[in-house]
Design an enzyme around this catalytic site. Sequence first.
Site, PDB file in Angstrom:
ATOM      1  N   VAL A 132      63.820  29.703  45.693  1.00  0.00           N
ATOM      2  CA  VAL A 132      65.577  29.039  45.358  1.00  0.00           C
ATOM      3  C   VAL A 132      65.811  28.845  46.385  1.00  0.00           C
ATOM      4  O   VAL A 132      65.027  29.352  47.664  1.00  0.00           O
ATOM      5  CB  VAL A 132      66.128  29.775  44.722  1.00  0.00           C
ATOM      6  CG1 VAL A 132      67.462  29.227  45.102  1.00  0.00           C
ATOM      7  CG2 VAL A 132      66.438  30.466  43.561  1.00  0.00           C
ATOM      8  N   GLU A 154      54.360  39.241  39.219  1.00  0.00           N
ATOM      9  CA  GLU A 154      53.513  40.536  39.746  1.00  0.00           C
ATOM     10  C   GLU A 154      54.781  40.662  41.033  1.00  0.00           C
ATOM     11  O   GLU A 154      54.670  39.539  41.763  1.00  0.00           O
ATOM     12  CB  GLU A 154      52.222  41.030  40.973  1.00  0.00           C
ATOM     13  CG  GLU A 154      51.699  39.798  41.383  1.00  0.00           C
ATOM     14  CD  GLU A 154      50.329  39.889  41.013  1.00  0.00           C
ATOM     15  OE1 GLU A 154      49.937  40.419  40.596  1.00  0.00           O
ATOM     16  OE2 GLU A 154      49.725  39.527  42.335  1.00  0.00           O
ATOM     17  N   ILE A 160      58.111  31.819  42.473  1.00  0.00           N
ATOM     18  CA  ILE A 160      59.540  30.945  42.333  1.00  0.00           C
ATOM     19  C   ILE A 160      60.607  31.420  43.536  1.00  0.00           C
ATOM     20  O   ILE A 160      60.424  32.248  44.393  1.00  0.00           O
ATOM     21  CB  ILE A 160      60.645  32.179  40.834  1.00  0.00           C
ATOM     22  CG1 ILE A 160      61.934  31.074  40.721  1.00  0.00           C
ATOM     23  CG2 ILE A 160      60.227  33.089  40.996  1.00  0.00           C
ATOM     24  CD1 ILE A 160      62.657  32.006  39.753  1.00  0.00           C
ATOM     25  N   TYR A 209      64.592  39.722  38.039  1.00  0.00           N
ATOM     26  CA  TYR A 209      63.440  39.928  37.320  1.00  0.00           C
ATOM     27  C   TYR A 209      63.845  41.091  35.935  1.00  0.00           C
ATOM     28  O   TYR A 209      63.845  40.875  35.332  1.00  0.00           O
ATOM     29  CB  TYR A 209      61.624  40.638  37.395  1.00  0.00           C
ATOM     30  CG  TYR A 209      61.103  39.377  38.607  1.00  0.00           C
ATOM     31  CD1 TYR A 209      61.656  37.917  38.483  1.00  0.00           C
ATOM     32  CD2 TYR A 209      60.531  40.532  38.875  1.00  0.00           C
ATOM     33  CE1 TYR A 209      61.342  37.048  39.142  1.00  0.00           C
ATOM     34  CE2 TYR A 209      60.038  38.993  39.510  1.00  0.00           C
ATOM     35  CZ  TYR A 209      59.902  37.520  40.274  1.00  0.00           C
ATOM     36  OH  TYR A 209      59.708  37.059  41.219  1.00  0.00           O
ATOM     37  N   ASN A 224      60.497  43.470  47.776  1.00  0.00           N
ATOM     38  CA  ASN A 224      61.247  42.111  47.635  1.00  0.00           C
ATOM     39  C   ASN A 224      62.327  42.385  46.851  1.00  0.00           C
ATOM     40  O   ASN A 224      62.609  42.156  45.127  1.00  0.00           O
ATOM     41  CB  ASN A 224      60.412  40.971  47.356  1.00  0.00           C
ATOM     42  CG  ASN A 224      61.117  39.725  46.965  1.00  0.00           C
ATOM     43  OD1 ASN A 224      61.883  39.593  47.080  1.00  0.00           O
ATOM     44  ND2 ASN A 224      60.029  38.985  47.189  1.00  0.00           N
TER      45      ASN A 224
END
Length: 156
Positions: A79, A111, A77, A123, A116
């Site tokens: 952005v 994962e 993912i 998540y 991060n």
Amino acid sequence: MIPLPDSIRFRELGESYAAALAELEAVCFPNHGWSAEDMRNMFSQNAFRAYGLLEGSGLAAYTTLFHVADSIEILNIGVLPERRCQKLGRALLERVLRREAETGILRAFLEVRVGNTPAIRLYEGLGFVRTCRRRGYYADTGEDALLYELALPQPL
Ligand SMILES: CC(C)(COP(=O)(O)OP(=O)(O)OC[C@H]1O[C@@H](n2cnc3c(N)ncnc32)[C@H](O)[C@@H]1OP(=O)(O)O)[C@@H](O)C(=O)NCCC(=O)NCCS
């Protein structure tokens, strides 16, 4: 569900977005993003899906995933840097998880690198539960991977 700004639309992306996906992936993952050709190859696999938030004709955010039986594995993912911390990542994943649950998907897996923090907050904020830690999993930095899982709420 987090509302989207009027200028932004959620949609599933087809192969015609391979180059745009690779471009945003290169911005989000400078050392290990997929090329446009990699993306096109992924679209040739039935299990692959890509979703995005479009602003005008540009991609503000994207996510890619694989279907594995009744589960999805979220691959990536990202952005746009200038659009981060505006809840777009959350808005995108909420819509993807709902869409996938409507098609009968029961669980989502992913994962993430242990360092991060933005991704981990994203998540965990969505309810993903940490299931495992793989030490030294990422070959480039030797960083550990955290594995997460989410049971998708099933539509009535
Ligand atoms: C991870 C990423 C997708 C998050 O997208 P985003 O749109 O900025 O995230 P959101 O605005 O929806 O925020 C979601 C949560 O993350 C938190 N967050 C976002 N950026 C953060 C930062 N830099 N530091 C700490 N927390 C952060 C938000 O506070 C929010 O948590 P909250 O709900 O508890 O307030 C984005 O930072 C990104 O593209 N990073 C580069 C690519 C990447 O690492 N992808 C993940 C690979 S596993």
